[in-house]
Design an enzyme around this catalytic site. Structure first.
Site, PDB file in Angstrom:
ATOM      1  N   ARG A 167       7.951 -11.556  -7.067  1.00 13.16           N
ATOM      2  CA  ARG A 167       8.951 -10.515  -6.832  1.00 13.16           C
ATOM      3  C   ARG A 167       9.705 -10.813  -5.541  1.00 13.16           C
ATOM      4  NH1 ARG A 167       7.039  -6.405  -5.210  1.00 13.16           N
ATOM      5  NH2 ARG A 167       4.834  -6.899  -5.281  1.00 13.16           N
ATOM      6  N   TYR A 187      11.239 -13.774 -13.438  1.00 14.01           N
ATOM      7  CA  TYR A 187       9.865 -13.453 -13.039  1.00 14.01           C
ATOM      8  C   TYR A 187       9.484 -11.993 -13.351  1.00 14.01           C
ATOM      9  CZ  TYR A 187       5.800 -12.162 -10.456  1.00 14.01           C
ATOM     10  OH  TYR A 187       4.579 -11.655 -10.158  1.00 14.01           O
ATOM     11  N   GLY A 222       7.931  -8.902 -12.432  1.00 15.69           N
ATOM     12  CA  GLY A 222       8.404  -7.656 -11.845  1.00 15.69           C
ATOM     13  C   GLY A 222       9.911  -7.584 -11.639  1.00 15.69           C
ATOM     14  N   LYS A 276       7.627  -2.698 -13.248  1.00 14.23           N
ATOM     15  CA  LYS A 276       7.804  -2.104 -11.920  1.00 14.23           C
ATOM     16  C   LYS A 276       9.109  -1.316 -11.823  1.00 14.23           C
ATOM     17  CE  LYS A 276       3.829  -3.218 -10.518  1.00 14.23           C
ATOM     18  NZ  LYS A 276       3.331  -4.477 -10.179  1.00 14.23           N
ATOM     19  N   HIS A 294       1.058   3.013  -8.774  1.00 16.75           N
ATOM     20  CA  HIS A 294       0.604   1.622  -8.896  1.00 16.75           C
ATOM     21  C   HIS A 294      -0.921   1.626  -8.978  1.00 16.75           C
ATOM     22  CE1 HIS A 294       0.917  -2.731  -7.069  1.00 16.75           C
ATOM     23  NE2 HIS A 294       0.864  -2.752  -8.374  1.00 16.75           N
ATOM     24  N   SER A 296      -0.270  -5.173  -4.459  1.00 16.41           N
ATOM     25  CA  SER A 296      -0.190  -6.331  -5.347  1.00 16.41           C
ATOM     26  C   SER A 296      -1.171  -7.421  -4.927  1.00 16.41           C
ATOM     27  CB  SER A 296       1.233  -6.879  -5.328  1.00 16.41           C
ATOM     28  OG  SER A 296       2.127  -5.890  -5.761  1.00 16.41           O
ATOM     29  N   CYS A 304      -4.391  -7.347  -4.878  1.00 14.23           N
ATOM     30  CA  CYS A 304      -5.494  -6.846  -4.047  1.00 14.23           C
ATOM     31  C   CYS A 304      -6.650  -6.294  -4.880  1.00 14.23           C
ATOM     32  CB  CYS A 304      -4.987  -5.809  -3.062  1.00 14.23           C
ATOM     33  SG  CYS A 304      -3.943  -6.530  -1.784  1.00 14.23           S
ATOM     34  N   THR A 308      -6.626  -5.581 -11.261  1.00 17.36           N
ATOM     35  CA  THR A 308      -7.000  -6.097 -12.583  1.00 17.36           C
ATOM     36  C   THR A 308      -8.505  -6.378 -12.629  1.00 17.36           C
ATOM     37  OG1 THR A 308      -4.809  -7.018 -12.861  1.00 17.36           O
ATOM     38  CG2 THR A 308      -6.532  -7.908 -14.275  1.00 17.36           C
ATOM     39  N   ASN A 309      -9.023  -6.934 -11.542  1.00 10.81           N
ATOM     40  CA  ASN A 309     -10.452  -7.248 -11.535  1.00 10.81           C
ATOM     41  C   ASN A 309     -11.313  -5.998 -11.606  1.00 10.81           C
ATOM     42  OD1 ASN A 309     -11.131 -10.301 -11.159  1.00 10.81           O
ATOM     43  ND2 ASN A 309      -9.214  -9.903 -10.077  1.00 10.81           N
ATOM     44  N   ASP A 323      -2.550  -1.622 -13.930  1.00  8.67           N
ATOM     45  CA  ASP A 323      -1.473  -1.744 -12.935  1.00  8.67           C
ATOM     46  C   ASP A 323      -0.701  -0.450 -12.695  1.00  8.67           C
ATOM     47  OD1 ASP A 323      -0.192  -3.738 -11.164  1.00  8.67           O
ATOM     48  OD2 ASP A 323       1.604  -3.371 -12.345  1.00  8.67           O
ATOM     49  N   ASN A 362       0.514 -17.299  -7.169  1.00 11.83           N
ATOM     50  CA  ASN A 362       0.925 -16.131  -7.962  1.00 11.83           C
ATOM     51  C   ASN A 362       1.128 -16.514  -9.432  1.00 11.83           C
ATOM     52  OD1 ASN A 362       1.587 -13.317  -8.172  1.00 11.83           O
ATOM     53  ND2 ASN A 362       3.756 -13.887  -8.336  1.00 11.83           N
ATOM     54  N   SER A 363       0.423 -17.550  -9.885  1.00 17.55           N
ATOM     55  CA  SER A 363       0.493 -17.862 -11.318  1.00 17.55           C
ATOM     56  C   SER A 363      -0.185 -16.735 -12.081  1.00 17.55           C
ATOM     57  CB  SER A 363      -0.167 -19.204 -11.613  1.00 17.55           C
ATOM     58  OG  SER A 363      -1.489 -19.248 -11.114  1.00 17.55           O
ATOM     59  N   ARG A 364       0.318 -16.460 -13.288  1.00 18.72           N
ATOM     60  CA  ARG A 364      -0.152 -15.265 -13.994  1.00 18.72           C
ATOM     61  C   ARG A 364      -0.330 -15.511 -15.481  1.00 18.72           C
ATOM     62  NH1 ARG A 364       0.329  -9.958 -11.254  1.00 18.72           N
ATOM     63  NH2 ARG A 364       0.842 -10.443  -9.090  1.00 18.72           N
ATOM     64  N   ARG A 405      -6.119  -4.875   1.463  1.00 22.83           N
ATOM     65  CA  ARG A 405      -6.740  -6.159   1.803  1.00 22.83           C
ATOM     66  C   ARG A 405      -6.733  -6.286   3.309  1.00 22.83           C
ATOM     67  NH1 ARG A 405      -7.193 -11.415  -0.676  1.00 22.83           N
ATOM     68  NH2 ARG A 405      -6.418 -10.559  -2.633  1.00 22.83           N
TER      69      ARG A 405
HETATM   70  P1  GTP Z   1      -1.161  -7.268  -9.115  1.00 23.54           P
HETATM   71  O1  GTP Z   1      -1.170  -7.721 -10.532  1.00 23.54           O
HETATM   72  O2  GTP Z   1      -0.291  -8.111  -8.246  1.00 23.54           O
HETATM   73  O3  GTP Z   1      -0.811  -5.833  -8.974  1.00 23.54           O
HETATM   74  O4  GTP Z   1      -2.622  -7.571  -8.503  1.00 23.54           O
HETATM   75  P2  GTP Z   1      -4.042  -6.831  -8.656  1.00 23.54           P
HETATM   76  O5  GTP Z   1      -4.118  -5.723  -7.704  1.00 23.54           O
HETATM   77  O6  GTP Z   1      -4.294  -6.534 -10.081  1.00 23.54           O
HETATM   78  O7  GTP Z   1      -5.062  -7.938  -8.129  1.00 23.54           O
HETATM   79  P3  GTP Z   1      -6.117  -8.853  -8.907  1.00 23.54           P
HETATM   80  O8  GTP Z   1      -7.262  -8.071  -9.481  1.00 23.54           O
HETATM   81  O9  GTP Z   1      -5.391  -9.724  -9.858  1.00 23.54           O
HETATM   82  O10 GTP Z   1      -6.697  -9.718  -7.709  1.00 23.54           O
HETATM   83  C1  GTP Z   1      -5.873 -10.480  -6.866  1.00 23.54           C
HETATM   84  C2  GTP Z   1      -6.683 -11.540  -6.169  1.00 23.54           C
HETATM   85  O11 GTP Z   1      -7.728 -10.942  -5.421  1.00 23.54           O
HETATM   86  C3  GTP Z   1      -7.312 -12.521  -7.142  1.00 23.54           C
HETATM   87  O12 GTP Z   1      -7.190 -13.815  -6.634  1.00 23.54           O
HETATM   88  C4  GTP Z   1      -8.748 -12.076  -7.175  1.00 23.54           C
HETATM   89  O13 GTP Z   1      -9.607 -13.143  -7.456  1.00 23.54           O
HETATM   90  C5  GTP Z   1      -8.984 -11.464  -5.792  1.00 23.54           C
HETATM   91  N1  GTP Z   1      -9.982 -10.363  -5.815  1.00 23.54           N
HETATM   92  C6  GTP Z   1     -10.026  -9.317  -6.680  1.00 23.54           C
HETATM   93  N2  GTP Z   1     -11.082  -8.511  -6.435  1.00 23.54           N
HETATM   94  C7  GTP Z   1     -11.744  -9.068  -5.392  1.00 23.54           C
HETATM   95  C8  GTP Z   1     -12.934  -8.703  -4.677  1.00 23.54           C
HETATM   96  O14 GTP Z   1     -13.600  -7.706  -4.948  1.00 23.54           O
HETATM   97  N3  GTP Z   1     -13.288  -9.517  -3.644  1.00 23.54           N
HETATM   98  C9  GTP Z   1     -12.563 -10.627  -3.315  1.00 23.54           C
HETATM   99  N4  GTP Z   1     -12.984 -11.375  -2.299  1.00 23.54           N
HETATM  100  N5  GTP Z   1     -11.447 -11.005  -3.975  1.00 23.54           N
HETATM  101  C10 GTP Z   1     -11.045 -10.240  -4.999  1.00 23.54           C
HETATM  102  C1  SPV Z   2       2.667  -6.816  -8.653  1.00 28.14           C
HETATM  103  O1  SPV Z   2       3.294  -7.616  -7.948  1.00 28.14           O
HETATM  104  O2  SPV Z   2       2.181  -5.755  -8.196  1.00 28.14           O
HETATM  105  C2  SPV Z   2       2.433  -7.110 -10.077  1.00 28.14           C
HETATM  106  C3  SPV Z   2       3.142  -8.219 -10.686  1.00 28.14           C
HETATM  107  O3  SPV Z   2       1.724  -6.377 -10.735  1.00 28.14           O
HETATM  108  S1  SPV Z   2       4.790  -7.802 -11.012  1.00 28.14           S
HETATM  109  O4  SPV Z   2       4.881  -7.297 -12.381  1.00 28.14           O
HETATM  110  O5  SPV Z   2       5.575  -9.001 -10.879  1.00 28.14           O
HETATM  111  O6  SPV Z   2       5.236  -6.785 -10.108  1.00 28.14           O
HETATM  112 MN    MN Z   3       0.888  -4.698  -9.582  1.00 28.90          MN
END
Ligand code: GTP
Ligand code: SPV
Ligand code: MN
Length: 589
Positions: free
Chosen positions: A72, A200, A202, A209, A229, A251, A253, A256-257, A276, A371-373, A404
């Site tokens: 973004r 891209y 977002g 978004k 968000h 983002s 942070c 998704t995990n 998200d 930021n590969s997805r 973070r």
């Molecule tokens: P957006 O799609 O950008 O909104 O991101 P998100 O908030 O969904 O983050 P995501 O779960 O994709 O995690 C982003 C990065 O943080 C990845 O590289 C993960 O591996 C890392 N990560 C996620 N959860 C943890 C955690 O509990 N501990 C650590 N150390 N890293 C984490």
């Molecule tokens: C973010 O950046 O918070 C994402 C990816 O979830 S995007 O859809 O590009 O905004």
């Molecule tokens: Mn997001």
């Protein structure tokens, strides 16, 4: 009679002058046709999609973008409200007619010799009264295919729109992918977004978004709901009861995990509702309810692996709904699979990096872009909640906020009530990530993880949050977490990922009143031994460090918070100023 939707399509055709017009119907057959087409088409000098190993990743495709178009671009994103004050210091602003003129110049004839894809879609399950109707046009087949995964594209949207003029309008052209000719312009008052020069996520998937957060937050402000968000999860306890949480993290942070978390604690299970975006309404019973307007995951690849996120690895290998897209990862040539840091232990020997170059194992750069997805349907997720398509959404018992932060912010604490929770969320700071272009790792204020996504003045947004609390009968508990604390050696102090289930369990215990708290300057901490650490090798001292207030750090934090608040002048609600004064007092400031 010509419907408003037909008028819009005609207007776009006149403006963009496409060689062809294609209307998406959302069928599986269409997905096949468009993925085939994308494997033969070059855009911006690149083949759009390459098929990946179908044994390993069925119905999956690889996409490599222009290296200048991988995240973004917040500095090119504008909220064009009639006055600058309405957009607030949290947004770039342009006067609407000036912004439109600028965009019209870029968009005029932009689709000459290209196909204009007309994408009717619904955000939210079409049966829901909270769902919203949308139409986007685009000249990118990659965007068209992505929209199909991320939203409900096709007939249902056309039917819902009917003769109505009440639908979101999105105009997108990838243009010539030139950062100097790239803008994402929002017109909240007109339910309109114009986006040029980027393919891209977002910036280009306008339902995400742009609509569901920036325009959505403005609609929510007008109509009395919240567009956030946030993830939505249902956590099942050993007794079978499911507790629903919202979770807001900036983002990249950890949303998704957390949304697809496989618990390490026996008997606990996470059901995924969304990863998200959440639309949050007060239901008829006075409780807070949330729906996920999206239909897919656009997730960060690096760090996703069988140990960190086994559920996502399974999701990526399902193809009940297709296609699945991988963008700007590396490719392992030995078996034609997508590869990124964290998906396997070693680095494969024959790897092509995200820019198409042979990867040198000794390189200090990563093979996949940070930021590969992946883009994958939520229906492929084995932990999808049975409530996902419930038109009313799910009742929320707790809201988790996070950031973070290598220092300062403890692993977890709880706000003592709704207003204190709103304050806690309003002072979130987080280190910037590769999800947005610019410096990575700089701490910036990111209230509610919404800094880049709030489509109006954040001072008004804070007021709206406080008002929502008054409308809710039993306001959910509000928690703050930080999975990212580091020690002196720069190592994460908390294992994170699947072990975060331990913190969620504590939150359920709090919701149920099963465990007490210890008051501190900043909020409520868990009692000793209240967090289940069974089977985890972590030192007592480490836990103590993770769960205390570092007063000197917090004093520095206050300076940053005051600087941020000052930008909003008297728009900051007095309730929040009072919380800040109380916090300063407790810290001895
Ligand atoms: P957006 O799609 O950008 O909104 O991101 P998100 O908030 O969904 O983050 P995501 O779960 O994709 O995690 C982003 C990065 O943080 C990845 O590289 C993960 O591996 C890392 N990560 C996620 N959860 C943890 C955690 O509990 N501990 C650590 N150390 N890293 C984490
Ligand atoms: C973010 O950046 O918070 C994402 C990816 O979830 S995007 O859809 O590009 O905004
Ligand atoms: Mn997001």
């Amino acid at each position: 009679m010509t419907t408003p939707m037909e008028l819009f399509i005609k207007k776009m055709q006149d403006l963009l002058q496409p060689g062809e017009v294609y209307r998406m119907d959302g069928s599986q057959e269409e997905a096949e046709r468009l993925t085939n087409l994308a494997q033969e088409s070059e855009v911006d000098g690149r083949i759009v999609l390459k098929k990946l190993n179908a044994q390993e990743y069925p119905n999956s495709y690889y996409h490599r973008s222009n290296p200048n178009d991988v995240a973004r671009t917040e500095h090119l994103t504008f909220v064009c409200t009639p006055t600058k004050e309405q957009a607030g210091p949290n947004n770039n602003w342009l006067e609407p007619s000036a912004a439109k003129e600028k965009m019209m110049r870029l968009l005029k004839d932009a689709m000459k010799g290209r196909t204009m894809y007309v994408i009717p879609f619904v955000m939210g399950t079409p049966q829901s009264r909270y769902a919203k109707n949308c139409v986007q046009v685009t000249d990118s087949v990659y965007v068209a295919l992505s929209m199909r995964v991320m939203s409900r594209v096709g007939k249902q949207a056309v039917e819902r729109i009917g003769n109505s003029s009440d639908f979101f309008r999105g105009v997108h052209s990838i243009g010539d992918v030139n950062p100097d000719r790239r803008f994402i312009m929002h017109f909240p008052q007109e339910n309109l977004v114009m986006s040029f020069g980027s393919g891209y996520g977002g910036n280009a998937l306008l339902g995400k978004k742009c609509y569901s957060l920036r325009i959505g937050s403005y609609l929510g402000y007008q109509e009395g709901w919240l567009a956030e968000h946030m993830i939505i999860i249902g956590v099942q306890a050993p007794d079978g009861k499911v507790t629903y949480f919202l979770g807001a993290f900036p983002s990249a942070c950890g949303k998704t995990n957390l949304a697809l978390l496989e618990s390490v604690l026996k008997g606990y299970k996470v059901w995924t509702m969304g990863d998200d975006i959440a639309w949050v309404n007060v239901g008829e019973d006075g409780q807070l309810y949330a729906i996920n307007p999206e239909a897919g995951f656009f997730g960060v690849a690096p760090g996703t692996g069988v140990n960190t996120n086994p559920v996502m690895m399974k999701t990526l290998k399902n193809d009940k709904f297709f296609p699945t897209l991988f963008t700007n990862t590396a490719v392992d040539n030995s078996n034609n699979t997508p590869w990124w840091e964290g998906v396997s232990k070693g680095v494969p020997s024959d790897l092509t990096d995200w820019q198409g170059q042979k990867y040198d194992k000794n390189s200090s750069k990563s093979a996949a872009h940070p930021n590969s997805r992946f883009t994958v349907s939520i229906y492929n997720c084995p932990t999808l909640s049975s409530e996902y398509d419930n038109p009313m959404g799910v009742p929320i018992s707790g809201i988790i906020f996070g950031g973070r932060r290598r220092s300062t912010i403890p692993l977890v604490y709880e706000a003592k009530n709704w207003n204190a929770g709103v304050f806690t969320a309003s002072i979130i700071g987080s280190e910037t990530t590769a999800a947005s272009t610019g410096q990575v790792g700089a701490v910036r204020r990111d209230p509610m993880a919404m800094l880049p996504f709030c489509g109006y003045n954040m001072g008004d947004y804070f007021r709206h949050w406080l008002d929502m609390g008054k409308k809710v009968k039993n306001p959910p508990k509000i928690f703050m977490v930080n999975w990212f604390r580091k020690d002196e050696d720069g190592k994460f102090m908390w294992p994170g990922f699947r072990d975060n289930s331990r913190i969620i369990k504590w939150m359920i215990d709090r919701v149920e009143g099963k465990t007490g708290v210890v008051e501190s300057e900043i909020g409520l901490f868990p009692e000793d031994n209240a967090i289940d650490l069974n089977g985890l090798d972590i030192k007592k001292e480490t836990m103590a460090k993770l769960l205390r207030v570092d007063k000197e750090d917090w004093k520095k934090e206050i300076v940053m918070i005051e600087e941020f608040y000052a930008k909003f002048g008297d728009k900051i609600p007095k309730e929040l100023n009072n919380c800040l004064a109380e916090l300063k007092n407790k810290l001895g400031m």
